[in-house]
Design an enzyme around this catalytic site. Sequence first.
Site, PDB file in Angstrom:
ATOM      1  N   SER A  55       0.825  -1.212   0.000  1.00 52.29           N
ATOM      2  CA  SER A  55       0.000   0.000   0.000  1.00 52.29           C
ATOM      3  C   SER A  55       0.860   1.263   0.000  1.00 52.29           C
ATOM      4  CB  SER A  55      -0.952   0.028   1.202  1.00 52.29           C
ATOM      5  OG  SER A  55      -1.800  -1.112   1.181  1.00 52.29           O
ATOM      6  N   CYS A  56       0.196   2.392  -0.234  1.00 50.17           N
ATOM      7  CA  CYS A  56       0.900   3.665  -0.297  1.00 50.17           C
ATOM      8  C   CYS A  56       1.570   3.972   1.041  1.00 50.17           C
ATOM      9  CB  CYS A  56      -0.084   4.787  -0.623  1.00 50.17           C
ATOM     10  SG  CYS A  56      -1.024   4.527  -2.134  1.00 50.17           S
ATOM     11  N   GLY A  57       2.600   4.793   0.972  1.00 45.33           N
ATOM     12  CA  GLY A  57       3.257   5.254   2.188  1.00 45.33           C
ATOM     13  C   GLY A  57       3.018   6.729   2.383  1.00 45.33           C
ATOM     14  N   ASN A  71      -3.097   6.738   3.302  1.00 49.61           N
ATOM     15  CA  ASN A  71      -2.290   5.534   3.179  1.00 49.61           C
ATOM     16  C   ASN A  71      -3.221   4.362   2.939  1.00 49.61           C
ATOM     17  OD1 ASN A  71      -0.321   3.590   3.281  1.00 49.61           O
ATOM     18  ND2 ASN A  71      -0.372   3.421   5.502  1.00 49.61           N
TER      19      ASN A  71
END
Length: 282
Positions: free
Chosen positions: A5-7, A242
């Site tokens: 997943s995005c940070g 996030n």
Amino acid sequence: FEHDSCGVGFVAHIKGQRSHQIVVDADQILQHMNHRGACGCEENTGDGAGILTALPHEFCSRVARADLGVALPEPGKYAAGIVFLPTDAEQRNACKAIVNQLISEHGQTLIGWRKVPQDPVEANIGPTAKAAQPWIEQLFIAAADGLDRRQFERSLFLIRKRSSHAIREGEMSEALKFYICSLSTRVIVYKGMLTPNQLVPYYPDLQAEDYTTHLAMVHSRFSTNTFPSWDRAHPNRFMAHNGEINTLRGNANWLTARQGMMLTEAFGEELRKLFPLIEPHC
């Protein structure tokens, strides 16, 4: 221990003191989240990276004077934004003309457009990212006399949304290259279809010592249900998230269904000019 997943990362001075060190620290955080983002078949074409900071008044004043020959109003009386534009000069000028007209319609004053320096060579961006990169300019707008900051921000929101509707849903071949990353008296966003370690080298603005802020938020994108693009990097203009919104289409449909019931004294009848709030190419 999470590696998907995005940070997202955030750094701030607890007493609100501005410095360039906040940008340096935020860049360090971003580069440490390389594993939370993703890249394509080219390791130097990223899914997206970006940074949100407070509007750096001293920096903006300097570049406006140097590049445009104008003196900016005091903080809160002007807005600045980063705008992606078509690379085709004719289409780019047409986009800017539409934005300029809407600024006038909403009673605000255009200060000018400044070309944002881009350094794809120093950043070593990949062929796919380079082929898709937009022309990038910084837009300055002065507030109408008598407007308080909240009223001015609402007007900026209307200008941004109406510009996006008029251009991105229009007939230009490069219509989707138009995108306003941010437009505010308070914050500004620099972003792109980049890897975390490419963001600051790509934007020399972020390297300037007088680019100061008391806070910074960074985002490293991991694309799942939408493909990477310059506009989809750092997905929010006042925050970042996030994790993927897996019900993207469902959320968009629910909000569209509720538009008919929306009321607000803040925007009054102008609220309808903002629809659709969630645009087709989100």
